[in-house]
Design a protein around this motif. Sequence first.
Motif, PDB file in Angstrom:
ATOM      1  N   TYR A 163       0.830  -1.207   0.000  1.00 49.06           N
ATOM      2  CA  TYR A 163       0.000   0.000   0.000  1.00 49.06           C
ATOM      3  C   TYR A 163       0.863   1.254   0.000  1.00 49.06           C
ATOM      4  N   ARG A 164       1.921   1.240   0.782  1.00 49.03           N
ATOM      5  CA  ARG A 164       2.784   2.417   0.872  1.00 49.03           C
ATOM      6  C   ARG A 164       3.564   2.665  -0.420  1.00 49.03           C
ATOM      7  N   ARG A 165       3.788   1.614  -1.192  1.00 48.56           N
ATOM      8  CA  ARG A 165       4.552   1.773  -2.428  1.00 48.56           C
ATOM      9  C   ARG A 165       3.673   2.108  -3.629  1.00 48.56           C
ATOM     10  N   VAL A 166       2.502   1.458  -3.727  1.00 48.94           N
ATOM     11  CA  VAL A 166       1.721   1.587  -4.968  1.00 48.94           C
ATOM     12  C   VAL A 166       0.323   2.162  -4.760  1.00 48.94           C
ATOM     13  N   GLY A 167      -0.119   2.355  -3.502  1.00 52.69           N
ATOM     14  CA  GLY A 167      -1.444   2.919  -3.260  1.00 52.69           C
ATOM     15  C   GLY A 167      -2.470   1.851  -2.955  1.00 52.69           C
ATOM     16  N   GLY A 168      -3.625   2.292  -2.455  1.00 51.92           N
ATOM     17  CA  GLY A 168      -4.654   1.368  -1.997  1.00 51.92           C
ATOM     18  C   GLY A 168      -5.447   0.694  -3.079  1.00 51.92           C
ATOM     19  N   VAL A 169      -5.526   1.291  -4.271  1.00 52.16           N
ATOM     20  CA  VAL A 169      -6.379   0.739  -5.326  1.00 52.16           C
ATOM     21  C   VAL A 169      -5.930  -0.656  -5.759  1.00 52.16           C
ATOM     22  N   PRO A 170      -4.655  -0.865  -6.108  1.00 56.41           N
ATOM     23  CA  PRO A 170      -4.258  -2.218  -6.526  1.00 56.41           C
ATOM     24  C   PRO A 170      -4.143  -3.216  -5.377  1.00 56.41           C
ATOM     25  N   VAL A 171      -3.977  -2.732  -4.145  1.00 61.37           N
ATOM     26  CA  VAL A 171      -3.809  -3.640  -3.007  1.00 61.37           C
ATOM     27  C   VAL A 171      -5.149  -4.151  -2.494  1.00 61.37           C
ATOM     28  N   ARG A 172      -6.197  -3.375  -2.666  1.00 67.41           N
ATOM     29  CA  ARG A 172      -7.503  -3.695  -2.093  1.00 67.41           C
ATOM     30  C   ARG A 172      -8.025  -5.089  -2.460  1.00 67.41           C
ATOM     31  N   PRO A 173      -8.014  -5.480  -3.729  1.00 67.26           N
ATOM     32  CA  PRO A 173      -8.536  -6.819  -4.058  1.00 67.26           C
ATOM     33  C   PRO A 173      -7.766  -7.938  -3.368  1.00 67.26           C
ATOM     34  N   ARG A 174      -6.459  -7.775  -3.207  1.00 65.98           N
ATOM     35  CA  ARG A 174      -5.658  -8.794  -2.529  1.00 65.98           C
ATOM     36  C   ARG A 174      -6.049  -8.895  -1.049  1.00 65.98           C
ATOM     37  N   LEU A 175      -6.279  -7.754  -0.431  1.00 64.06           N
ATOM     38  CA  LEU A 175      -6.680  -7.745   0.976  1.00 64.06           C
ATOM     39  C   LEU A 175      -8.046  -8.396   1.172  1.00 64.06           C
ATOM     40  N   ILE A 176      -8.977  -8.087   0.290  1.00 67.84           N
ATOM     41  CA  ILE A 176     -10.323  -8.668   0.402  1.00 67.84           C
ATOM     42  C   ILE A 176     -10.240 -10.183   0.263  1.00 67.84           C
ATOM     43  N   ALA A 177      -9.421 -10.644  -0.690  1.00 70.51           N
ATOM     44  CA  ALA A 177      -9.245 -12.090  -0.867  1.00 70.51           C
ATOM     45  C   ALA A 177      -8.635 -12.723   0.379  1.00 70.51           C
ATOM     46  N   ALA A 178      -7.653 -12.054   0.986  1.00 71.20           N
ATOM     47  CA  ALA A 178      -7.021 -12.586   2.201  1.00 71.20           C
ATOM     48  C   ALA A 178      -8.020 -12.686   3.345  1.00 71.20           C
ATOM     49  N   LEU A 179      -8.875 -11.692   3.487  1.00 70.76           N
ATOM     50  CA  LEU A 179      -9.881 -11.724   4.542  1.00 70.76           C
ATOM     51  C   LEU A 179     -10.845 -12.896   4.340  1.00 70.76           C
ATOM     52  N   ASN A 180     -11.279 -13.099   3.109  1.00 70.00           N
ATOM     53  CA  ASN A 180     -12.241 -14.166   2.824  1.00 70.00           C
ATOM     54  C   ASN A 180     -11.619 -15.548   2.869  1.00 70.00           C
ATOM     55  N   GLU A 181     -10.396 -15.670   2.392  1.00 70.19           N
ATOM     56  CA  GLU A 181      -9.773 -16.986   2.270  1.00 70.19           C
ATOM     57  C   GLU A 181      -9.048 -17.420   3.545  1.00 70.19           C
ATOM     58  N   HIS A 182      -8.562 -16.484   4.326  1.00 68.41           N
ATOM     59  CA  HIS A 182      -7.760 -16.826   5.503  1.00 68.41           C
ATOM     60  C   HIS A 182      -8.431 -16.423   6.817  1.00 68.41           C
ATOM     61  N   ALA A 183      -8.837 -15.150   6.941  1.00 69.45           N
ATOM     62  CA  ALA A 183      -9.367 -14.680   8.223  1.00 69.45           C
ATOM     63  C   ALA A 183     -10.747 -15.251   8.532  1.00 69.45           C
ATOM     64  N   ALA A 184     -11.668 -15.219   7.561  1.00 76.89           N
ATOM     65  CA  ALA A 184     -13.043 -15.655   7.821  1.00 76.89           C
ATOM     66  C   ALA A 184     -13.124 -17.110   8.291  1.00 76.89           C
ATOM     67  N   PRO A 185     -12.457 -18.065   7.628  1.00 73.00           N
ATOM     68  CA  PRO A 185     -12.530 -19.448   8.128  1.00 73.00           C
ATOM     69  C   PRO A 185     -11.965 -19.602   9.534  1.00 73.00           C
ATOM     70  N   LEU A 186     -10.883 -18.895   9.843  1.00 69.09           N
ATOM     71  CA  LEU A 186     -10.285 -19.013  11.181  1.00 69.09           C
ATOM     72  C   LEU A 186     -11.232 -18.518  12.264  1.00 69.09           C
ATOM     73  N   LEU A 187     -11.958 -17.441  11.982  1.00 69.18           N
ATOM     74  CA  LEU A 187     -12.873 -16.891  12.981  1.00 69.18           C
ATOM     75  C   LEU A 187     -14.005 -17.861  13.313  1.00 69.18           C
ATOM     76  N   ARG A 188     -14.285 -18.809  12.410  1.00 66.02           N
ATOM     77  CA  ARG A 188     -15.346 -19.792  12.646  1.00 66.02           C
ATOM     78  C   ARG A 188     -14.793 -21.112  13.179  1.00 66.02           C
ATOM     79  N   ASP A 189     -13.471 -21.206  13.334  1.00 64.73           N
ATOM     80  CA  ASP A 189     -12.852 -22.426  13.822  1.00 64.73           C
ATOM     81  C   ASP A 189     -12.835 -22.469  15.347  1.00 64.73           C
ATOM     82  N   THR A 190     -12.050 -23.371  15.931  1.00 64.57           N
ATOM     83  CA  THR A 190     -12.005 -23.583  17.376  1.00 64.57           C
ATOM     84  C   THR A 190     -10.807 -22.867  17.985  1.00 64.57           C
ATOM     85  N   TYR A 191     -11.068 -22.115  19.054  1.00 63.76           N
ATOM     86  CA  TYR A 191      -9.983 -21.445  19.761  1.00 63.76           C
ATOM     87  C   TYR A 191     -10.419 -21.141  21.187  1.00 63.76           C
ATOM     88  N   ASP A 192      -9.423 -21.096  22.069  1.00 64.97           N
ATOM     89  CA  ASP A 192      -9.712 -20.731  23.451  1.00 64.97           C
ATOM     90  C   ASP A 192      -9.701 -19.210  23.582  1.00 64.97           C
TER      91      ASP A 192
END
Length: 445
Positions: A163-192
């Motif tokens: 983001y700091r090098r190229v701006g938010g426009v090209p980085v945004r789709p990658r971030l959205i994919a990371a949230l959906n593919e990595h963060a969302a499943p973990l939040l529904r998994d098992t943790y203490d």
Amino acid sequence: MMGEANLLLAALIERAGLSNAGLAKRVNMLGAEHRLRYDHASVARWIRDGATPRDPGPDLICQVIGEAMRTTVTRADIGMERRPAISSVPLPQLVERATALWRGDQRDKVAGPPAAGAEAVAPVWEWENPPDDIDVAHDGRRQVEPVDVRRLRQLRDRYQEMYRRVGGVPVRPRLIAALNEHAAPLLRDTYDNRTGRELLRAAGGLAALAGVCAYDADQQGLAQRYLFGALRMAKASNDKRFGAYVVALLSTHALHGNQPRLVVQYAEAALRAARGHLGPALAADLHSLAGKAYARMGESDGCQRHMRESELAAARIVLGDEPAEASYVQPGLVETQVAEALRRLGDFSAAQTYADESVRLAGGTHLRGRVHRYAGLALIVAQRGDVDQAVHVGTQMLEYAEGMESGRIRDRVAQVAGALRRHARVPAVAEFLERADTDAQLRGF
């Protein structure tokens, strides 16, 4: 007039394995005595426009989806509350709302302007005040491991540098994919409880950066929703410093929207709520944001008070002792902010002193920071009538900005060009304006 898309309903329909037509058919069967006549277009309207069918429609929708998912579903779960929630969003609903937003954004289903007034203040008030989350443990399919949390943090660090090098426009789709593919499943998994707080902290960091990128891409309502979600995750993580960081982002967003009083509310709430937890870097930034907001309102006393506190805090910064998100508070940032506030107040001589110092220290910051520093100095010298110096500094700004796809960088270039445009007959100015206009067209989105 269309309302805001109901992403919660869309997400639950998908998770229940239903189609729009299938949901409508089952609702009609349950409500046969009411002679309901819903179809796939009705469901599409509930999702697209945020429309709510008349009673007993919402309760029947809950029943159909609940039976399909073998769980209890409420009006709040499907985004059709009878009245706005006053208390803080419960943690299970937080996860559903956050992941629904991420999924909807990936499919371009998110719309709506930023919240204003009491709706804009409520999430910060809820972060600052009880009740807190006593236990964030969750039972799901697989155990979340420390390596999973580290991976989310590494993703955030990587995308922040992009983001700091190229701006938010090209980085945004990658971030959205990371949230959906990595963060969302973990939040529904098992943790203490302990791992859960660390997970929410890491997922919130990614979500906050997604909000920054949406802001940079001129999607302001979406940016605010990401930041509100990240702030709720910050509360669940029990990390006051992280929450203060998110509020600082909300303050920057509100300043861009020219809501200086909201900026002061945000910044002062963060300084108050995180007292004793807040490092000097974030304290310096929050004070400088409040100072800039007071300058926008023409209130010199409030501006000077906060800017003094900002400089005092900046003098205590020890690089490496701050959270990763606060790494944007680098040497010279406070000088940049003070210069901007003084320029707004019309004290151009003092403003230039601070701006010169911020540029002198710019070599140690990232490209995006350099653009803002050179833009700030160029604006000041242009307003002081030093056209040649303004063109010289502005040209350096353009060189650092080259290749960035960023709404905020575009705005900064436009500000400098606007300050020089009345001198367009000067050859050097004309050349600068032509290059700035060309860059703006290339950066258009």
